[in-house]
Design an enzyme around this catalytic site. Structure first.
Site, mmCIF file in Angstrom:
data_model
loop_
_atom_site.group_PDB
_atom_site.id
_atom_site.type_symbol
_atom_site.label_atom_id
_atom_site.label_comp_id
_atom_site.label_asym_id
_atom_site.label_seq_id
_atom_site.Cartn_x
_atom_site.Cartn_y
_atom_site.Cartn_z
ATOM 1 N N THR A 161 -10.574 11.796 -10.144
ATOM 2 C CA THR A 161 -9.396 12.403 -10.758
ATOM 3 C C THR A 161 -8.777 13.231 -9.639
ATOM 4 O O THR A 161 -9.510 13.759 -8.788
ATOM 5 C CB THR A 161 -9.746 13.297 -11.964
ATOM 6 N N HIS A 162 -7.474 13.296 -9.587
ATOM 7 C CA HIS A 162 -6.768 13.952 -8.473
ATOM 8 C C HIS A 162 -7.155 13.336 -7.131
ATOM 9 O O HIS A 162 -7.124 14.013 -6.102
ATOM 10 C CB HIS A 162 -7.038 15.465 -8.448
ATOM 11 N N SER A 283 -1.471 -8.200 12.912
ATOM 12 C CA SER A 283 -0.403 -7.451 13.555
ATOM 13 C C SER A 283 -0.019 -8.184 14.830
ATOM 14 O O SER A 283 -0.857 -8.801 15.478
ATOM 15 C CB SER A 283 -0.909 -6.044 13.879
ATOM 16 N N LYS A 289 -6.066 -5.689 13.714
ATOM 17 C CA LYS A 289 -5.558 -5.392 12.372
ATOM 18 C C LYS A 289 -5.702 -6.544 11.388
ATOM 19 O O LYS A 289 -5.518 -7.695 11.715
ATOM 20 C CB LYS A 289 -4.066 -5.023 12.444
ATOM 21 N N ASN A 291 -4.150 -6.658 7.534
ATOM 22 C CA ASN A 291 -3.359 -5.838 6.607
ATOM 23 C C ASN A 291 -3.311 -6.439 5.201
ATOM 24 O O ASN A 291 -3.127 -7.641 5.056
ATOM 25 C CB ASN A 291 -1.931 -5.695 7.137
ATOM 26 N N GLU A 296 0.455 -4.661 -0.942
ATOM 27 C CA GLU A 296 1.552 -3.794 -0.489
ATOM 28 C C GLU A 296 2.894 -4.312 -1.003
ATOM 29 O O GLU A 296 3.738 -3.564 -1.487
ATOM 30 C CB GLU A 296 1.608 -3.751 1.045
ATOM 31 N N GLN A 328 28.017 -10.979 -17.875
ATOM 32 C CA GLN A 328 27.601 -12.048 -16.973
ATOM 33 C C GLN A 328 26.635 -11.498 -15.923
ATOM 34 O O GLN A 328 25.846 -12.244 -15.348
ATOM 35 C CB GLN A 328 28.843 -12.650 -16.312
ATOM 36 N N LYS A 331 22.374 -11.685 -15.751
ATOM 37 C CA LYS A 331 21.497 -12.810 -15.416
ATOM 38 C C LYS A 331 20.674 -12.607 -14.163
ATOM 39 O O LYS A 331 19.447 -12.811 -14.184
ATOM 40 C CB LYS A 331 22.311 -14.095 -15.313
#
Ligand code: ARG
Length: 465
Positions: A161-162, A283, A289, A291, A296, A328, A331
């Site tokens: 929590t928090h 990357s 990396k 990712n 995301e 219109q 849509k």
């Protein structure tokens, strides 16, 4: 040249100037509303059959209309239909082609109908089908989550929590929280569907029509659950689209929250999970990396779905009754919401199957945060202390443990007894993560038997798939 083809020059005999090219492009919707073609044909077939049943058009006209629309269907499916910007929208494009194919019968199709009730009908028919697909995708996603939860019912995750360590929870339990959210999303969509699935046709431009239409018959043919009961409302409101976008927004919000957790959990400081390479990217500069692009992006795309909801709400806000061309603009946001939600659900059902859970890292993190402090307080309550006093006592014990840089379960019994003499050796069973988990054995709690019960309940609800 039939009437509709002449539209490129002027709307009717009333107009003495042709439309400028810029205005033509500005006002046309065919580039995007052509995706409504199936619903448009379905609605026209139902309308025409009813016109014939009511003796408003002849049986021969109906046969010609049906034959023409069947051919148009084939042409569109084969990618051979020529969509013309001059003909503004999907409705006029199909009607003009029908008139080429069926002559006067084609011109009679629009009897007792306006594009205003036609477009409202088309969007409702189309959206009804999309809702059904989306609910199916939500269920597939839920099945994937159930599998993940089942494999990890006994795995201990530090519940936050928090974003601070709070109490240990079963990783399966955590996943089941999302299953609950997506169940409500599916439920909400089913409720929205009922209000989407009502028939505007018969409202004509706004006031109804002087022809003796059988609206109930059209509703039955189209498997709609009822009629829009007021012609002005039928052509002017788009609350059904707004409601759908609100339900879609909630589903995306749930996916977005999950995405945020997946991204955090994959961060090296957490190391709680790994996401299969096929859902990640590298990357161009940092060779190490990997990712988590998919979560995301899902988080990012949630922003645009929220935006579409705001767009639609604002679209309706200032409109006087009844139909206005503003409508219109309903849509593109609606279509993009549907596309985004469907793609995201599809990819998440797969992604969940590619999550590797790392129980040691989760457990280590749970041990760092005094996650069983509440259990010690509950233990003291069972020894007769009022809860508020127990809470205070444990705060002192945690302070001492922090000073010694150990977990509560690592404090010797003598040390613990300084805080309350009622503490006995059995306290260590309570201070363990697993003891804490097992203790929360009530409906909705995180004890593994309860988690298994939740999983079983949802499996029974969803069926074999
Ligand atoms: N393309 C229009 C729309 O999407 C169809 C209805 C047009 N009606 C009209 N009276 N101009 O709203």
């Amino acid at each position: 040249m039939n009437q509709l083809d002449k539209k490129s020059q002027a709307w009717s005999a009333l107009f003495s100037q042709p439309m400028s090219e810029l205005v033509k492009r500005y006002t046309a919707s065919v580039t995007f509303d052509q995706r409504l073609w199936k619903a448009d044909i379905e609605g026209s077939l139902a309308h025409a059959a009813m016109l014939a049943a009511q003796g408003i058009i002849s049986k021969a006209d109906l046969a010609a209309i049906e034959k023409g629309l069947a051919q148009i269907r084939t042409e569109i499916e084969a990618g051979k239909f020529e969509w013309k910007l001059d003909l503004e929208d999907v409705h006029l494009n199909i009607e003009a082609r029908l008139t080429q194919l069926a002559g006067d019968a084609g011109k009679r199709l629009h009897t007792g109908r306006s594009r205003n009730d036609q477009v409202a009908t088309d969007v409702r028919l189309w959206l009804r089908g999309e809702i059904d697909l989306i609910v199916g995708l939500i269920e597939a996603f839920q099945r994937a989550l159930l599998d993940l939860a089942e494999r990890n019912t006994e795995v201990i995750l530090p519940g936050f929590t928090h974003l601070q360590v709070a109490q240990p929870v079963s990783f399966g339990h955590h996943m089941m929280a999302y299953v609950e959210m997506f169940s409500r999303d599916a439920e909400r969509l089913a409720e929205v569907r009922r209000r989407v699935n009502r028939l505007p046709l018969g409202a004509a431009a706004l006031a109804g029509t002087s022809y003796p239409l059988d609206r109930e018959l059209v509703a039955r043919t189209l498997q709609m659950e009822g009629l829009c009961q007021n012609s002005i409302d039928a052509v002017s409101d788009r609350d059904f689209a707004i409601e759908f976008c609100a339900a879609a927004t909630l589903a995306m919000l749930h996916i977005s929250r999950m995405s945020e957790e997946l991204v955090l959990w994959m961060n090296q400081s957490f190391g709680f999970i790994d996401i299969a390479d096929r859902f990640c990217t590298g990357s161009s500069i940092m060779p190490q990396k990997k990712n988590p692009d998919v979560p995301e992006l899902a988080r990012g795309k949630t922003g645009r779905v929220v935006g579409h909801l705001m767009g639609l709400v604002t679209l309706i806000k200032g409109q006087p009754l009844a139909y206005n061309k503003d409508n219109q603009e309903d849509k593109e946001p609606l279509f993009d919401t549907v596309d985004t939600l469907k793609d995201t659900l599809r990819i998440f059902a797969e992604l969940v199957g590619g999550i590797e859970v790392k129980p040691e890292a989760m457990e280590k993190a749970a041990l760092k945060g005094y996650a069983t402090a509440t259990d010690l307080a509950d233990y003291l309550v069972k020894k007769g202390l009022p809860f508020r006093d127990a809470h205070e006592t444990v705060a002192h014990a945690v302070k001492a443990a922090i000073a010694h840089q150990v977990d509560l379960s690592e404090l010797p019994l003598a040390e613990l007894q300084k805080f309350n003499p009622a503490i006995e050796k059995d306290v260590y069973g309570v201070l363990s993560l697993r003891g804490s988990l097992n203790a929360r054995n009530l409906p909705g709690g995180t004890a593994p038997p309860q988690v298994r019960a939740q999983i079983a309940r949802h499996r029974a609800r969803l069926g074999p798939g």
